[in-house]
Design a protein around this motif. Structure first.
Motif, PDB file in Angstrom:
ATOM      1  N   LEU A 167      40.726  39.915 -15.722  1.00 59.57           N
ATOM      2  CA  LEU A 167      41.116  40.601 -16.957  1.00 59.57           C
ATOM      3  C   LEU A 167      42.636  40.631 -17.112  1.00 59.57           C
ATOM      4  O   LEU A 167      43.158  40.395 -18.200  1.00 59.57           O
ATOM      5  N   VAL A 168      43.333  40.894 -16.029  1.00 53.48           N
ATOM      6  CA  VAL A 168      44.795  40.877 -16.084  1.00 53.48           C
ATOM      7  C   VAL A 168      45.290  39.448 -16.263  1.00 53.48           C
ATOM      8  O   VAL A 168      46.150  39.165 -17.112  1.00 53.48           O
ATOM      9  N   GLY A 169      44.731  38.519 -15.505  1.00 51.35           N
ATOM     10  CA  GLY A 169      45.142  37.122 -15.594  1.00 51.35           C
ATOM     11  C   GLY A 169      44.844  36.505 -16.945  1.00 51.35           C
ATOM     12  O   GLY A 169      45.612  35.686 -17.450  1.00 51.35           O
ATOM     13  N   GLY A 170      43.724  36.897 -17.547  1.00 55.25           N
ATOM     14  CA  GLY A 170      43.391  36.392 -18.873  1.00 55.25           C
ATOM     15  C   GLY A 170      44.431  36.774 -19.899  1.00 55.25           C
ATOM     16  O   GLY A 170      44.775  35.984 -20.791  1.00 55.25           O
ATOM     17  N   TYR A 171      44.959  37.980 -19.772  1.00 55.71           N
ATOM     18  CA  TYR A 171      46.011  38.444 -20.674  1.00 55.71           C
ATOM     19  C   TYR A 171      47.316  37.686 -20.427  1.00 55.71           C
ATOM     20  O   TYR A 171      47.996  37.268 -21.352  1.00 55.71           O
ATOM     21  N   LEU A 172      47.654  37.469 -19.171  1.00 56.86           N
ATOM     22  CA  LEU A 172      48.926  36.827 -18.832  1.00 56.86           C
ATOM     23  C   LEU A 172      48.897  35.307 -18.977  1.00 56.86           C
ATOM     24  O   LEU A 172      49.868  34.705 -19.445  1.00 56.86           O
ATOM     25  N   ASP A 173      47.801  34.690 -18.568  1.00 59.69           N
ATOM     26  CA  ASP A 173      47.747  33.229 -18.504  1.00 59.69           C
ATOM     27  C   ASP A 173      46.816  32.591 -19.524  1.00 59.69           C
ATOM     28  O   ASP A 173      46.744  31.370 -19.590  1.00 59.69           O
ATOM     29  N   GLY A 174      46.075  33.405 -20.254  1.00 61.03           N
ATOM     30  CA  GLY A 174      45.157  32.875 -21.260  1.00 61.03           C
ATOM     31  C   GLY A 174      43.736  32.778 -20.756  1.00 61.03           C
ATOM     32  O   GLY A 174      43.493  32.365 -19.621  1.00 61.03           O
ATOM     33  N   HIS A 175      42.822  33.169 -21.607  1.00 64.42           N
ATOM     34  CA  HIS A 175      41.411  33.198 -21.226  1.00 64.42           C
ATOM     35  C   HIS A 175      40.844  31.804 -20.968  1.00 64.42           C
ATOM     36  O   HIS A 175      39.951  31.634 -20.160  1.00 64.42           O
ATOM     37  N   GLU A 176      41.400  30.790 -21.644  1.00 71.38           N
ATOM     38  CA  GLU A 176      40.861  29.439 -21.466  1.00 71.38           C
ATOM     39  C   GLU A 176      41.108  28.923 -20.051  1.00 71.38           C
ATOM     40  O   GLU A 176      40.357  28.100 -19.548  1.00 71.38           O
ATOM     41  N   ARG A 177      42.112  29.418 -19.389  1.00 71.32           N
ATOM     42  CA  ARG A 177      42.394  29.040 -18.009  1.00 71.32           C
ATOM     43  C   ARG A 177      41.678  29.971 -17.028  1.00 71.32           C
ATOM     44  O   ARG A 177      41.098  29.529 -16.045  1.00 71.32           O
ATOM     45  N   VAL A 178      41.711  31.261 -17.313  1.00 74.93           N
ATOM     46  CA  VAL A 178      41.241  32.251 -16.352  1.00 74.93           C
ATOM     47  C   VAL A 178      39.726  32.430 -16.373  1.00 74.93           C
ATOM     48  O   VAL A 178      39.101  32.570 -15.321  1.00 74.93           O
ATOM     49  N   GLY A 179      39.114  32.409 -17.558  1.00 74.79           N
ATOM     50  CA  GLY A 179      37.670  32.633 -17.650  1.00 74.79           C
ATOM     51  C   GLY A 179      36.864  31.678 -16.784  1.00 74.79           C
ATOM     52  O   GLY A 179      36.051  32.116 -15.945  1.00 74.79           O
ATOM     53  N   PRO A 180      37.055  30.364 -16.945  1.00 76.13           N
ATOM     54  CA  PRO A 180      36.305  29.426 -16.091  1.00 76.13           C
ATOM     55  C   PRO A 180      36.642  29.576 -14.600  1.00 76.13           C
ATOM     56  O   PRO A 180      35.758  29.431 -13.759  1.00 76.13           O
ATOM     57  N   ALA A 181      37.885  29.882 -14.279  1.00 76.86           N
ATOM     58  CA  ALA A 181      38.262  30.068 -12.876  1.00 76.86           C
ATOM     59  C   ALA A 181      37.557  31.297 -12.294  1.00 76.86           C
ATOM     60  O   ALA A 181      37.086  31.269 -11.145  1.00 76.86           O
ATOM     61  N   PHE A 182      37.466  32.365 -13.094  1.00 75.54           N
ATOM     62  CA  PHE A 182      36.732  33.552 -12.647  1.00 75.54           C
ATOM     63  C   PHE A 182      35.278  33.199 -12.370  1.00 75.54           C
ATOM     64  O   PHE A 182      34.737  33.525 -11.307  1.00 75.54           O
ATOM     65  N   ALA A 183      34.623  32.537 -13.348  1.00 76.41           N
ATOM     66  CA  ALA A 183      33.195  32.221 -13.205  1.00 76.41           C
ATOM     67  C   ALA A 183      32.956  31.326 -11.994  1.00 76.41           C
ATOM     68  O   ALA A 183      32.025  31.569 -11.204  1.00 76.41           O
ATOM     69  N   ARG A 184      33.785  30.318 -11.820  1.00 80.40           N
ATOM     70  CA  ARG A 184      33.639  29.399 -10.687  1.00 80.40           C
ATOM     71  C   ARG A 184      33.792  30.146  -9.361  1.00 80.40           C
ATOM     72  O   ARG A 184      32.979  29.989  -8.441  1.00 80.40           O
ATOM     73  N   THR A 185      34.805  30.984  -9.264  1.00 72.99           N
ATOM     74  CA  THR A 185      35.061  31.723  -8.026  1.00 72.99           C
ATOM     75  C   THR A 185      33.946  32.725  -7.749  1.00 72.99           C
ATOM     76  O   THR A 185      33.501  32.882  -6.603  1.00 72.99           O
ATOM     77  N   ALA A 186      33.475  33.413  -8.790  1.00 66.08           N
ATOM     78  CA  ALA A 186      32.389  34.383  -8.622  1.00 66.08           C
ATOM     79  C   ALA A 186      31.113  33.681  -8.170  1.00 66.08           C
ATOM     80  O   ALA A 186      30.418  34.158  -7.255  1.00 66.08           O
ATOM     81  N   HIS A 187      30.791  32.542  -8.772  1.00 71.77           N
ATOM     82  CA  HIS A 187      29.584  31.804  -8.364  1.00 71.77           C
ATOM     83  C   HIS A 187      29.724  31.275  -6.932  1.00 71.77           C
ATOM     84  O   HIS A 187      28.744  31.298  -6.173  1.00 71.77           O
ATOM     85  N   ASP A 188      30.914  30.820  -6.563  1.00 71.80           N
ATOM     86  CA  ASP A 188      31.138  30.372  -5.176  1.00 71.80           C
ATOM     87  C   ASP A 188      30.949  31.517  -4.193  1.00 71.80           C
ATOM     88  O   ASP A 188      30.364  31.349  -3.128  1.00 71.80           O
ATOM     89  N   LEU A 189      31.458  32.690  -4.552  1.00 75.71           N
ATOM     90  CA  LEU A 189      31.306  33.870  -3.708  1.00 75.71           C
ATOM     91  C   LEU A 189      29.828  34.207  -3.506  1.00 75.71           C
ATOM     92  O   LEU A 189      29.370  34.452  -2.384  1.00 75.71           O
ATOM     93  N   ILE A 190      29.093  34.215  -4.608  1.00 74.40           N
ATOM     94  CA  ILE A 190      27.658  34.545  -4.539  1.00 74.40           C
ATOM     95  C   ILE A 190      26.929  33.511  -3.683  1.00 74.40           C
ATOM     96  O   ILE A 190      26.137  33.856  -2.799  1.00 74.40           O
ATOM     97  N   ALA A 191      27.224  32.240  -3.920  1.00 77.61           N
ATOM     98  CA  ALA A 191      26.555  31.170  -3.147  1.00 77.61           C
ATOM     99  C   ALA A 191      26.877  31.277  -1.655  1.00 77.61           C
ATOM    100  O   ALA A 191      25.993  31.030  -0.808  1.00 77.61           O
ATOM    101  N   ALA A 192      28.092  31.654  -1.322  1.00 75.29           N
ATOM    102  CA  ALA A 192      28.491  31.758   0.089  1.00 75.29           C
ATOM    103  C   ALA A 192      27.774  32.895   0.804  1.00 75.29           C
ATOM    104  O   ALA A 192      27.726  32.903   2.049  1.00 75.29           O
ATOM    105  N   HIS A 193      27.216  33.839   0.057  1.00 83.16           N
ATOM    106  CA  HIS A 193      26.543  34.975   0.683  1.00 83.16           C
ATOM    107  C   HIS A 193      25.012  34.876   0.604  1.00 83.16           C
ATOM    108  O   HIS A 193      24.316  35.818   0.991  1.00 83.16           O
ATOM    109  N   ARG A 194      24.528  33.742   0.130  1.00 81.86           N
ATOM    110  CA  ARG A 194      23.073  33.555   0.137  1.00 81.86           C
ATOM    111  C   ARG A 194      22.627  33.251   1.553  1.00 81.86           C
ATOM    112  O   ARG A 194      23.319  32.543   2.285  1.00 81.86           O
ATOM    113  N   PRO A 195      21.467  33.749   1.930  1.00 86.71           N
ATOM    114  CA  PRO A 195      20.976  33.493   3.300  1.00 86.71           C
ATOM    115  C   PRO A 195      20.655  32.031   3.539  1.00 86.71           C
ATOM    116  O   PRO A 195      20.399  31.283   2.672  1.00 86.71           O
TER     117      PRO A 195
END
Length: 195
Positions: A167-195
């Motif tokens: 949310l802070v990064g989207g304001y500073l760097d633009g949502h077009e850059r930050v939104g996909p990076a957030f989603a990618r990182t969040a999905h990677d985090l979730i995948a890394a914690h699957r059994p």
């Protein structure tokens, strides 16, 4: 599936709703302390007496504004829960909803982080922010646990941190850059914690 916040009519009928709509727009876009009560009254088209009858002061209006932001996020979670009862799918919907929120609604950062910066001391505003953040973290923990992820507490804490940063990064760097990076990182985090 795309999650959306409920549409708000352009001119709510009640004085309370008009005051809250004006305050929400002004507080979020210009900052709480930089916006005086007179500007809110003018934007809402009400009298000073009406303002104080409805909110008993600016802090009451600030609390109502933040409560509305909290309700909006809770509504997104409720909407996701109506779309699916599968915790793993719900986590994906939440990630997509946050990415959409960064792009479409909260383009000037997190309203809770912004408010916390303006209210550094303990008090009702900080209490409301703490309740919101604890609910958000606990809800993510429940979803991660329900999805069978390893260390759901760590997943929840990391997702809260990622959302804050996005949310802070989207304001500073633009949502077009930050939104996909957030989603990618969040999905990677979730995948890394699957059994």
């Amino acid at each position: 599936m795309t999650l959306t916040t409920a549409s708000v009519s352009p001119r709510p009928s009640s004085a309370r709703e008009r005051l809250l709509e004006a305050a929400t727009d002004l507080f979020y876009n210009e900052g709480i302390h930089s916006v005086g009560v007179d500007r809110i009254i003018e934007a809402a088209g009400v009298t000073r007496a009406t303002m104080y009858k409805q909110f008993a002061g600016k802090e009451g209006l600030v609390l109502a504004y933040l409560a509305g932001e909290d309700q909006g996020l809770r509504a997104l979670f409720a909407q996701a829960a109506q779309a699916s009862d599968d915790p793993a799918e719900l986590l994906d919907l939440v990630v997509s909803g946050i990415e959409q929120d960064i792009r479409d609604r909260h383009t000037r950062g997190c309203p809770f982080i912004n408010a916390a910066a303006e209210y550094p001391d303990d008090g009702p505003v900080r209490d409301l922010i703490a309740v919101h953040r604890e609910w958000f973290r606990a809800t993510l923990h429940q979803l991660a646990e329900g999805a069978g992820l390893r260390d759901p507490e760590e997943v929840a804490a990391s997702l809260v941190l990622l959302r804050d940063a996005a949310l802070v990064g989207g304001y500073l760097d633009g949502h077009e850059r930050v939104g996909p990076a957030f989603a990618r990182t969040a999905h990677d985090l979730i995948a890394a914690h699957r059994p």
